[in-house]
Design an enzyme around this catalytic site. Structure first.
Site, PDB file in Angstrom:
ATOM      1  N   GLY A  85      37.935 -24.187  32.516  1.00 38.79           N
ATOM      2  CA  GLY A  85      38.023 -25.430  32.861  1.00 38.79           C
ATOM      3  C   GLY A  85      37.215 -26.442  32.352  1.00 38.79           C
ATOM      4  O   GLY A  85      36.227 -26.074  31.319  1.00 38.79           O
ATOM      5  N   SER A 118      32.373 -24.560  25.073  1.00 36.66           N
ATOM      6  CA  SER A 118      31.866 -25.061  23.688  1.00 36.66           C
ATOM      7  C   SER A 118      30.748 -24.186  23.480  1.00 36.66           C
ATOM      8  O   SER A 118      30.704 -23.622  22.059  1.00 36.66           O
ATOM      9  CB  SER A 118      31.603 -26.475  23.780  1.00 36.66           C
ATOM     10  OG  SER A 118      32.661 -27.249  24.366  1.00 36.66           O
ATOM     11  N   ALA A 134      36.656 -31.025  14.590  1.00 35.49           N
ATOM     12  CA  ALA A 134      37.032 -31.862  15.776  1.00 35.49           C
ATOM     13  C   ALA A 134      38.401 -32.439  15.761  1.00 35.49           C
ATOM     14  O   ALA A 134      38.590 -32.746  14.836  1.00 35.49           O
ATOM     15  CB  ALA A 134      35.928 -32.942  15.835  1.00 35.49           C
ATOM     16  N   THR A 135      38.984 -32.190  16.950  1.00 32.52           N
ATOM     17  CA  THR A 135      40.610 -32.905  17.055  1.00 32.52           C
ATOM     18  C   THR A 135      40.591 -34.013  17.783  1.00 32.52           C
ATOM     19  O   THR A 135      41.402 -34.920  17.603  1.00 32.52           O
ATOM     20  CB  THR A 135      41.290 -31.732  17.717  1.00 32.52           C
ATOM     21  OG1 THR A 135      40.760 -31.337  18.838  1.00 32.52           O
ATOM     22  CG2 THR A 135      41.384 -30.325  17.054  1.00 32.52           C
ATOM     23  N   HIS A 193      28.650 -34.164  22.243  1.00 30.36           N
ATOM     24  CA  HIS A 193      28.886 -32.801  21.709  1.00 30.36           C
ATOM     25  C   HIS A 193      28.127 -32.528  20.610  1.00 30.36           C
ATOM     26  O   HIS A 193      27.540 -31.576  20.222  1.00 30.36           O
ATOM     27  CB  HIS A 193      30.225 -32.845  21.628  1.00 30.36           C
ATOM     28  CG  HIS A 193      31.270 -32.103  22.729  1.00 30.36           C
ATOM     29  ND1 HIS A 193      31.627 -30.714  22.776  1.00 30.36           N
ATOM     30  CD2 HIS A 193      31.389 -32.548  23.980  1.00 30.36           C
ATOM     31  CE1 HIS A 193      32.226 -30.530  23.919  1.00 30.36           C
ATOM     32  NE2 HIS A 193      31.950 -31.660  24.790  1.00 30.36           N
ATOM     33  N   ARG A 234      25.312 -29.514  19.261  1.00 29.67           N
ATOM     34  CA  ARG A 234      25.652 -28.385  18.447  1.00 29.67           C
ATOM     35  C   ARG A 234      24.655 -28.114  17.397  1.00 29.67           C
ATOM     36  O   ARG A 234      23.941 -28.988  16.985  1.00 29.67           O
ATOM     37  CB  ARG A 234      26.852 -29.047  17.438  1.00 29.67           C
ATOM     38  CG  ARG A 234      27.741 -28.258  17.358  1.00 29.67           C
ATOM     39  CD  ARG A 234      29.208 -28.697  17.219  1.00 29.67           C
ATOM     40  NE  ARG A 234      29.592 -29.851  16.242  1.00 29.67           N
ATOM     41  CZ  ARG A 234      30.144 -30.903  16.450  1.00 29.67           C
ATOM     42  NH1 ARG A 234      30.502 -31.222  17.978  1.00 29.67           N
ATOM     43  NH2 ARG A 234      29.955 -31.790  15.614  1.00 29.67           N
ATOM     44  N   GLU A 271      36.874 -33.303  10.622  1.00 27.47           N
ATOM     45  CA  GLU A 271      37.776 -34.126  11.721  1.00 27.47           C
ATOM     46  C   GLU A 271      39.224 -34.122  11.277  1.00 27.47           C
ATOM     47  O   GLU A 271      39.682 -34.726  10.195  1.00 27.47           O
ATOM     48  CB  GLU A 271      37.252 -35.689  11.930  1.00 27.47           C
ATOM     49  CG  GLU A 271      36.152 -35.641  12.810  1.00 27.47           C
ATOM     50  CD  GLU A 271      35.572 -37.086  12.782  1.00 27.47           C
ATOM     51  OE1 GLU A 271      36.191 -38.107  12.841  1.00 27.47           O
ATOM     52  OE2 GLU A 271      34.104 -37.327  12.909  1.00 27.47           O
TER      53      GLU A 271
END
Lengths: 164, 164, 164
Positions: free
Chosen positions: C8, C14, C33-34, C49, C53, C61
């Site tokens: 969830g 991540s 990254a999407t 995020h 990282r 991307e």
């Protein structure tokens, strides 16, 4: 010793958390209810929970300052539930940082605490920004509890699976 | 022998439940569909499910009285799914107590039954009181099934993990 | 080697996916990254995020054609996340079959890929038909990833449990 029981609505969290608290072998255990009986539905839920509970629990109520409520207590404590407490905090104008800070303080207490937390993040992402923020806060609190607890159980269909 | 497969939407419940039923080594197995094909979306879902299913299943349909439908059957049965059945019961004016009573009767039958149940309780608590009540009823039924079944599997990403 | 981390919102996906990718023992790893930074909330999430990282990740991307973006890359890749990518595909007018076909192609690539996927199907069934369809598509993609990956982890409360 700290333990977390996390799962969806009516997944068996309370039952397993109560039984885990009672296994801590003290003469008395404390049930810390975070709910505020603000409406009839809530009052019915609280009454039903109380009925289902072992008589060995001493009842305590605190919707906001859990750390202050817990500090004088020596017996093992069950906090039910963290999700409702987060909701109380936001409803009374406290911030998510107040929430995270208090969770850190709770985890730093040298007490035996069993936490009950709802999993609210495994459904469709809500289209309501406030609900989305609540899901985020809740997930971050779950992660803090998961990191800080010695035992973590995932509950579904009344079955508690130890995942830590 | 009774088994429960619980998980979210498209979590692989059906596939694993079918394969568990087929492993019961009888010459024939029965697929009890609880869906009522009330609209086009439902008809498409039912047809797709039927197509995916092994031809070894004998099809049976019953939206409400599962106990009566099952009583004459000797072969292992797959009931798909309990969530739709609960919805049918409420839609046709039956009460949650009727639901709980029938689940008890199902579990008391001396039959081999595989139950499929949706996990609907791990998302945000719905702001709609009816949806909230449905989530509660569903969770209580899941707990009854979890208690009464010999085997329980949690499904996610097409993987069934045995949790009991 | 392919791995899937599913759970969830804020379940710890991540963090565990990044650590799994970094364990692949290459000198460099790629973070694909999407997300499209279409609004302020999204920009804040992306920035947060990125901050969390490891600096060992090379950032890339691509919101739509993941296969084309990945093909020239030799290093292990973390794709975060598939749920956002599916949303991009539908938003830009591509069909669910385009989604399924591309997932198949991704799984067929001879690359080390770690996938992050949201579990969006364990809450109440949405009353909105589009949301319902998204939940269905997402579940089917999760099943494809679960089938095609060598390792699958279910994440909750920051804990990743290996289920395959």
């Amino acid at each position: 010793m700290k333990a977390l029981f996390i799962g969806g609505v009516k997944s068996g969290k309370s039952r397993h958390a109560e039984s885990r608290t009672l296994k801590m072998h003290h003469d008395s255990v404390v049930y810390l209810a975070t709910s505020e009986p603000i409406d009839e539905e809530m009052r019915t839920r609280i009454a039903r929970h109380k009925e289902d509970r072992s008589k060995r629990f001493l009842d305590l109520e605190e919707p906001l300052d859990l750390v202050a409520a817990i500090e004088p207590i020596k017996a093992p404590l069950l906090i039910e539930c963290m999700t409702v407490w987060m909701n109380n905090m936001l409803y009374h104008g406290l911030s998510k940082d107040d929430i995270f800070t208090q969770v850190e303080s709770l985890l730093a207490l040298d007490k035996d605490i069993v936490f009950v937390q709802n999993d609210v993040g495994s459904g469709i992402i809500p289209d309501n920004a406030l609900a989305r923020e609540f899901v985020d806060i809740s997930g971050r609190v779950s992660q803090m509890l998961g990191d800080g607890c010695d035992e973590v159980y995932h509950c579904i269909a009344g079955i508690a699976t130890k995942i830590k």
